[in-house]
Design an enzyme around this catalytic site. Structure first.
Site, PDB file in Angstrom:
ATOM      1  N   LEU B 445       0.997  -0.976   0.157  1.00 13.02           N
ATOM      2  CA  LEU B 445       0.029   0.017   0.006  1.00 13.02           C
ATOM      3  C   LEU B 445       0.919   1.175   0.007  1.00 13.02           C
ATOM      4  CD1 LEU B 445      -2.671  -1.179   2.623  1.00 13.02           C
ATOM      5  CD2 LEU B 445      -2.894  -1.248   0.059  1.00 13.02           C
ATOM      6  N   GLY B 485       1.948  -8.718   6.531  1.00 10.45           N
ATOM      7  CA  GLY B 485       2.636  -8.057   7.389  1.00 10.45           C
ATOM      8  C   GLY B 485       2.500  -6.643   7.212  1.00 10.45           C
ATOM      9  N   GLY B 486       2.296  -5.807   8.362  1.00 11.64           N
ATOM     10  CA  GLY B 486       2.176  -4.401   7.863  1.00 11.64           C
ATOM     11  C   GLY B 486       1.276  -3.857   6.917  1.00 11.64           C
ATOM     12  N   ASP B 487       1.709  -3.311   5.635  1.00  8.35           N
ATOM     13  CA  ASP B 487       0.676  -3.062   4.678  1.00  8.35           C
ATOM     14  C   ASP B 487       0.921  -3.680   3.256  1.00  8.35           C
ATOM     15  OD1 ASP B 487       3.233  -1.861   4.089  1.00  8.35           O
ATOM     16  OD2 ASP B 487       2.629  -0.011   3.380  1.00  8.35           O
ATOM     17  N   GLU B 488       1.749  -4.846   3.736  1.00  3.43           N
ATOM     18  CA  GLU B 488       2.063  -5.876   2.434  1.00  3.43           C
ATOM     19  C   GLU B 488       0.952  -6.842   2.388  1.00  3.43           C
ATOM     20  OE1 GLU B 488       6.849  -5.213   2.364  1.00  3.43           O
ATOM     21  OE2 GLU B 488       5.935  -7.126   3.329  1.00  3.43           O
TER      22      GLU B 488
END
Lengths: 379, 577
Positions: B445, B485-488
C-alpha cells in the site's frame, strides 16, 4: 483386552478331590473260657524260623499258666535273653508243634510223663545234665527219685524234670459220708447207690478200678485182669448216678442230685468249684493209691542254646516261680506242700503212662457205658 | 495358563454342580444302605424268634407223642413186669412204636425203659440204615445211669423231661450213633401211682433243624449254643459239639456281642448286630428256655446273613444313583456354560464399547435397560462415554480455532505469511507435476503509513480491512490472498489459462486500491504498488517467487508510473507496461 478377576480364582483342589486225662477242661476251668486257644503266640512268635535263631533266644512250648508274661519277663531280664512262648492246649497240639520242624523248632517243652516217654522213644529229646539244674535239690524226694517215675529216665539218662502235677482222688460230701473213705471201692458201696459220679473215660476208669482191685500195674492189665476189671466196672455203673465229662457238669450233678462221692478226674481243682457251689466236700487219695498226671520240662534235640534252656528249667523250679502253680492254677508244685488239698503228699501216686491197649479199653468202656448187661461180656 | 472369566465360571459352577449331585447321591446311597442293614437286622431278629418258636413247637409235638404213648396201658404193663415182658403186649407196642418212627423221620429211637433192672430197656425201636428196626430182647441195654432215665423218673406223671443236646455215644444205637440228639422223656405211672418206667424219644437235632430252616433263605446260617455257649449248630459242622472232642468252641467268643445272653439277666434279651469282620454279615441271636424251667436251661439260637445278600437292593440303587449323578453332572455342566456365558456377555459388550468410545454413532448395544448390577454398570459406562465425547468435541473445536489463528491474520481474516508459504509450496508441487503456471502478486500500500500517522491506528486498521475486502472482491475463487504483514499483501494465482489473466487481475487490484476510501469524515485514496513473479519463469521455489514479486513491486513503486510491474519486465529494461 482381557478380563480376569481374582475373586474367581478358587482353589479347585478343595473339591476334586485236649482230652487226655481231662487236662484241657482243667485249664478251661482255671483260666476261664479264654483258654480256648490252639496257639497263643506271645511277643511275636515266628514258627519254624529256626535258621535265624539268635543265641539268646529261647523258644518255649508250654501249657497256659506255665509261663505267664511276668514270669517270662523276669527270666528275660535276668538272663538277657528273649523268650518266645507257644502255648498248646492238648497233647495232640503239642505233638504237632514238635513235628513241625526236624529237629523241633523249640528249645524247651512241658509235657506229661506219658508224652515224655513217647518223645524219648521218638528221639526228640536231649539228655539232661541234672547237675546243671541245682534247683532240683529243692524238690520233694518223690520227684528226685526219677528212676521211680516212669517215662522220664531212659537207660540211666534223665530226659525230663518234674514240674507240676495233679492227682485224681476221691471227692466226697462230708455231710453224707461221715467217715473219710479209704478206698475207691467206696464207689461200689450199695449204700451210695445212685449217689456216686464217675468220669467218662476208658483209660482212667480201667486204671483206677485196677488199683482198687489191688493190681500192681494199672496201666498194663493182663487179659484175665481186663475181664475182671470189666465186670467190676459194670458193677460200678450199676451203682452210679451217672458219668460226667466237664467239671461244671460234675458240679451241677453233684449239687442237684445230692451225690455222696465222685472220682475226681480234675483233682483238687474240682474241690474249689464244689465249695463255691456250697457243698462241704473232702478230697482223699485212697490207700491203694491214685492216678496222677505229672508235667515235666524237657529240652528238645533242636535246642540251640542248651545252657539257656537248662537255666529256664532251673528258673521254673525256683520257689517263687513254682509257687505260682498253686496260687494261680490250683496245681501242685514239686517243691513241697503248697495247698490245703495237698494231703496226698507222701501217698502213692501212679503217674499216668501209656496203657497196654487203649483201643481195647475204649471199645469195652463204650459197651459198658451203653448199658450192656454183664452176661454179654466174657468172664 | 491363565483362564478367562468364562472358563473360570464354567469350572466353578460345573464343579459345584457335579460335587453337590455326587455328594447327595453318595449320602442317599449310604442312608439307604444303613436303612437296609437295620431293616434286615430287624427281619433277621424276627426270623430268629420265629425259629425259636418253631423249635419249641417241634419239641412240643415230640412231647405230645411221648405223652400219648406213655398213657397206653400196655406200656405201663410192660414197664411194671418184673422179669420178661409179656410177648404179645410187647409185640403190639413195638408195632405202635414202629409206625410212629415211620411217620417221624427225625425220631432216631423210641424206647420204653423200666425203673427196675438198672433201667433196662423193655421195648426199643431204632432207625437203621434200611428203615425202622425193632431191637430184640438180646440187644437191650441198662440205661439207669443216664440222666434221661433217672431225671425222667423224677418228673411227675404227664410231664416232660428234655435232655441236654449231646452227641450220642451209646453203642448199638444204629442210625442214632454219633448223631446230635435231644431226648424227650416222660414217666410211665404204675398201678401204685409211682413212676415205674420212662418213655424216651431220641430226636435227631440236625433233621429237626433241616426241617425248621427249610423256609429260611438259603443264604441264612443257623447257629445254636447251649447255656454255656458251646456251639450245637454251626454252619461249619467241625465247630459244633467241640466239647465232645475236647475243644470248646464258644458262641460268646465267636460273637462277642452275645456275651450278655449267657448272663443271668440275659433271659429276655435279643442281640442283633453287624459284623465287620470277614466279608461282613448281619446276625440276630435270641435266648430261649429249654427243658425244665427250674433247671434254668436255655439255648441261644441265632441267624446270620451275608451282607452281600442284604445289600443287593442297595447296589441296584447305587447303580441308579450313579447314572443320575452322571446325568445331573452333564446338566450342571450345560447350565454352567450357559450361565457363565450369560454373565460374561454384557462384560464383553462393555469391553468392546470401551474400545469404540469415539465411534459415530455411539454403540447402541449396551445393556442399559437391565435393572441389575450389569445394567447399572452399563448406564454408568454410557454416561461416562457421553461425557468423554462431549469433552473431546470441545477440545477439537478449540484445536481448530487455534490452528486457524496460527495461519490467519487476526485483523483482516486473510491467511498470514506462514500459511501462504505452505499453500504456495503446495501449489508449486502441484504445478510442477501438472506443468501449469503460477503467479504471485505482491501488493504494497502506498499511503498506509500516512493514514496511520495522520488518522491513527484505528484508520490504519480500517484501511487494511477494506483493502482485504476489496482484494477478495477482485479475486477469483481459485485465487488466494494473504497479508504478509504491515501494509504488504500477496496473492497467489493458480488457474492461469493465459498470461493476460495475471495482468488483468493485477490491474483490477490496482484499480480497487485506487478507489476512494471513506475513513470517518475523510475520503482518501490509498493506492498500491503491485509486483508480479511467475512460475516457473521467475523461480522454482516459494521464497524465490516471493522475492522476485517483491522486487517487481519495488520497481513498480519506484517507477511511479505504472501501477504494476512484472518481474520479467525488469529483466528486459525498457519494457514498460
Amino acid at each position: 483386552m482381557r478380563i480376569s478377576s481374582n475373586w474367581l480364582r478358587i482353589d479347585l483342589r478343595g473339591f476334586i478331590g485236649r482230652i487226655t486225662s481231662g487236662r484241657l477242661p482243667t485249664r478251661v476251668l482255671l483260666r476261664g473260657i479264654a483258654a480256648f486257644v490252639a496257639l497263643v503266640p506271645i511277643s511275636g512268635i515266628s514258627l519254624g524260623a529256626s535258621d535265624a535263631v539268635p543265641q539268646n533266644l529261647l523258644r518255649v512250648l508250654a501249657w497256659p499258666g506255665y509261663a505267664d508274661a511276668d514270669v517270662v519277663k523276669q527270666f528275660e531280664t535276668r538272663f538277657h535273653a528273649k523268650v518266645q512262648v507257644t502255648f498248646v492246649d492238648s497233647d495232640e497240639t503239642l505233638w504237632e508243634q514238635m513235628h513241625r520242624g526236624s529237629p523241633p523248632a523249640f528249645d524247651v517243652l512241658a509235657a506229661n510223663t506219658a508224652e515224655i516217654q513217647r518223645y524219648t522213644q521218638h528221639n526228640l529229646l536231649a539228655p539232661l545234665d541234672v547237675s546243671k539244674i541245682p534247683n532240683t535239690r529243692l524238690q520233694l524226694p518223690m520227684f528226685r527219685q526219677r528212676s521211680t517215675i516212669g517215662g522220664i529216665e531212659h537207660d540211666g539218662t534223665v530226659y525230663a524234670i518234674p514240674f507240676t502235677y495233679s492227682s485224681m482222688g476221691l471227692i466226697y460230701d462230708r455231710k453224707q459220708v461221715s467217715v473219710e473213705p479209704r478206698s475207691m471201692l467206696e464207689l461200689w458201696n450199695p449204700q451210695y447207690r445212685g449217689r456216686t459220679l464217675d468220669f467218662n473215660s476208658a483209660q482212667h476208669n480201667f486204671s483206677f478200678a485196677a488199683l482198687a482191685l489191688g493190681y500192681r500195674d494199672p496201666f498194663h492189665l493182663t487179659p484175665a485182669q481186663m475181664r475182671t476189671v470189666t465186670h467190676k466196672l459194670i458193677e460200678l455203673r450199676r451203682n452210679l448216678l451217672t458219668l460226667y465229662t466237664l467239671p461244671e457238669e460234675a458240679t451241677a450233678l453233684f449239687v442237684e442230685h445230692h451225690a455222696a462221692m465222685m472220682f475226681g478226674n480234675y483233682g483238687t481243682q474240682q474241690i474249689e468249684l464244689l465249695r463255691r457251689a456250697g457243698v462241704d466236700v473232702g478230697y482223699v487219695i485212697p490207700d491203694e493209691g491214685a492216678l496222677a498226671w505229672l508235667d515235666c520240662w524237657a529240652i528238645t534235640r533242636g535246642a540251640r542254646n542248651r545252657a539257656l534252656a537248662l537255666s529256664w528249667i532251673n528258673y521254673m523250679l525256683e520257689p517263687e516261680v513254682s509257687g505260682l502253680l498253686p496260687q494261680r492254677q490250683g496245681l501242685a508244685s514239686t517243691l513241697g506242700p503248697a495247698s490245703g488239698h495237698a494231703a496226698d503228699n507222701g501217698k502213692h501216686l501212679f503217674w499216668i503212662q501209656p496203657v497196654e491197649d487203649i483201643a481195647q479199653r475204649e471199645s469195652l468202656w463204650r459197651r459198658i457205658v451203653s448199658g450192656e448187661p454183664p452176661e454179654r461180656f466174657p468172664r | 495358563m491363565k483362564l478367562g472369566l468364562t472358563s473360570q465360571l464354567i469350572i466353578l459352577l460345573a464343579t459345584i454342580g457335579v460335587v453337590s449331585s455326587g455328594a447327595t447321591g453318595y449320602y442317599a446311597y449310604r442312608a439307604n444302605r444303613t436303612m437296609l442293614v437295620n431293616e434286615a437286622q430287624q427281619s433277621l431278629l424276627t426270623s430268629t424268634r420265629l425259629l425259636d418258636q418253631r423249635f419249641s413247637s417241634a419239641l412240643h409235638d415230640v412231647a405230645e407223642d411221648a405223652l400219648v404213648l406213655a398213657v397206653m396201658p400196655s406200656a405201663r404193663k410192660i414197664s411194671e413186669s418184673v422179669e420178661h415182658a409179656p410177648p404179645d403186649g410187647r409185640e403190639r407196642l413195638e408195632q405202635v412204636f414202629m409206625s410212629f418212627m415211620q411217620y417221624h423221620s427225625d425220631y432216631l429211637q423210641l424206647r420204653l425203659i423200666s425203673r427196675a433192672h438198672y433201667g433196662l430197656e423193655r421195648v426199643r425201636v431204632d432207625r437203621g440204615p434200611n428203615g425202622v428196626i425193632a431191637v430184640p430182647e438180646a440187644g437191650l441195654q441198662e440205661k439207669g445211669h443216664f440222666a434221661y432215665v433217672f431225671d425222667t423218673l423224677a418228673v411227675p406223671a404227664g410231664h416232660i423231661y428234655l435232655s441236654p443236646i449231646v452227641i450220642n455215644h451209646e453203642a448199638g444205637t444204629h442210625a442214632a450213633s454219633g448223631r446230635p440228639i435231644v431226648r424227650v422223656g416222660t414217666p410211665l405211672v404204675g398201678a401204685n401211682g409211682a413212676n415205674v418206667g420212662v418213655l424216651v424219644i431220641d430226636v435227631d437235632l440236625t433233621r429237626v433243624f433241616a426241617r425248621l430252616a427249610r423256609d429260611l433263605p438259603q443264604r441264612d446260617q443257623v447257629y445254636m449254643a447251649n447255656q454255656w455257649g458251646d456251639f450245637l449248630i454251626h454252619p461249619d459242622p467241625a465247630l459244633a459239639f467241640g466239647f465232645d472232642r475236647g475243644q470248646r468252641v464258644l458262641m460268646q467268643e465267636t460273637f462277642p456281642e452275645t456275651k450278655p445272653l449267657f448272663d443271668e439277666s440275659g433271659a429276655q434279651m435279643t442281640i442283633s448286630g453287624y459284623e465287620h469282620r470277614r466279608d461282613g454279615r448281619i446276625y440276630a441271636f435270641a435266648r430261649t428256655p429249654f427243658g425244665a424251667v427250674e433247671g434254668n436251661r436255655f439255648v441261644v439260637l441265632g441267624l446270620a446273613r451275608p451282607l452281600t445278600a442284604v445289600l443287593v437292593p442297595a447296589d441296584a440303587l447305587g447303580g441308579r444313583i450313579t447314572r443320575m449323578v452322571i446325568v445331573f453332572s452333564v446338566f450342571a455342566l450345560v447350565l454352567a456354560i450357559l450361565f457363565a456365558r450369560a454373565l460374561t456377555k454384557p462384560l464383553h459388550t462393555l469391553a468392546s464399547a470401551a474400545l469404540r468410545v469415539f465411534d459415530h454413532p455411539p454403540d447402541a448395544r449396551l445393556p442399559t435397560e437391565r435393572s441389575d448390577e450389569i445394567g447399572i454398570l452399563a448406564r454408568c459406562f454410557d454416561s461416562m462415554c457421553r461425557e468423554i465425547r462431549l469433552q473431546m468435541s470441545e477440545l477439537h473445536s478449540k484445536q481448530r480455532e487455534l490452528a486457524h489463528l496460527a495461519g490467519h491474520d487476526a485483523l483482516t481474516g486473510l491467511p498470514n505469511r506462514m500459511l501462504f508459504m505452505e499453500k504456495l509450496a503446495a501449489a508449486i508441487d502441484t504445478a510442477t507435476r501438472t506443468g501449469q503456471r503460477l503467479a504471485v502478486i505482491f501488493i504494497d500500500l502506498d499511503r498506509f503509513k500516512q493514514i496511520n500517522d495522520q488518522l491513527g491506528h484505528w484508520a490504519g486498521d480500517r484501511a487494511l480491512t477494506v483493502v482485504a475486502e476489496r482484494l477478495a472482491s477482485v479475486l477469483r475463487a481459485s485465487d488466494m490472498a494473504a497479508r504478509l504483514g504491515g501494509d504488504e499483501f500477496i496473492v497467489l494465482i493458480v488457474d492461469m489459462q493465459s498470461a493476460g489473466v495475471v495482468e488483468e487481475i493485477a490491474m483490477r487490484i490496482a484499480e480497487a486500491m485506487n478507489e476512494d476510501l471513506q475513513l470517518g469524515d475523510q475520503r482518501l485514496k490509498i493506492g498500491a504498488s503491485v509486483g508480479i513473479s511467475e512460475f516457473p519463469a521467475d523461480g522454482l521455489t516459494a521464497e524465490e517467487l516471493l522475492l522476485k514479486a517483491d522486487a517487481a513491486m519495488y520497481a513498480a513503486k519506484s517507477s511511479r508510473c505504472g501501477m504494476h510491474r512484472r518481474y520479467q519486465e525488469l529483466a528486459s529494461p525498457g519494457a514498460v507496461s
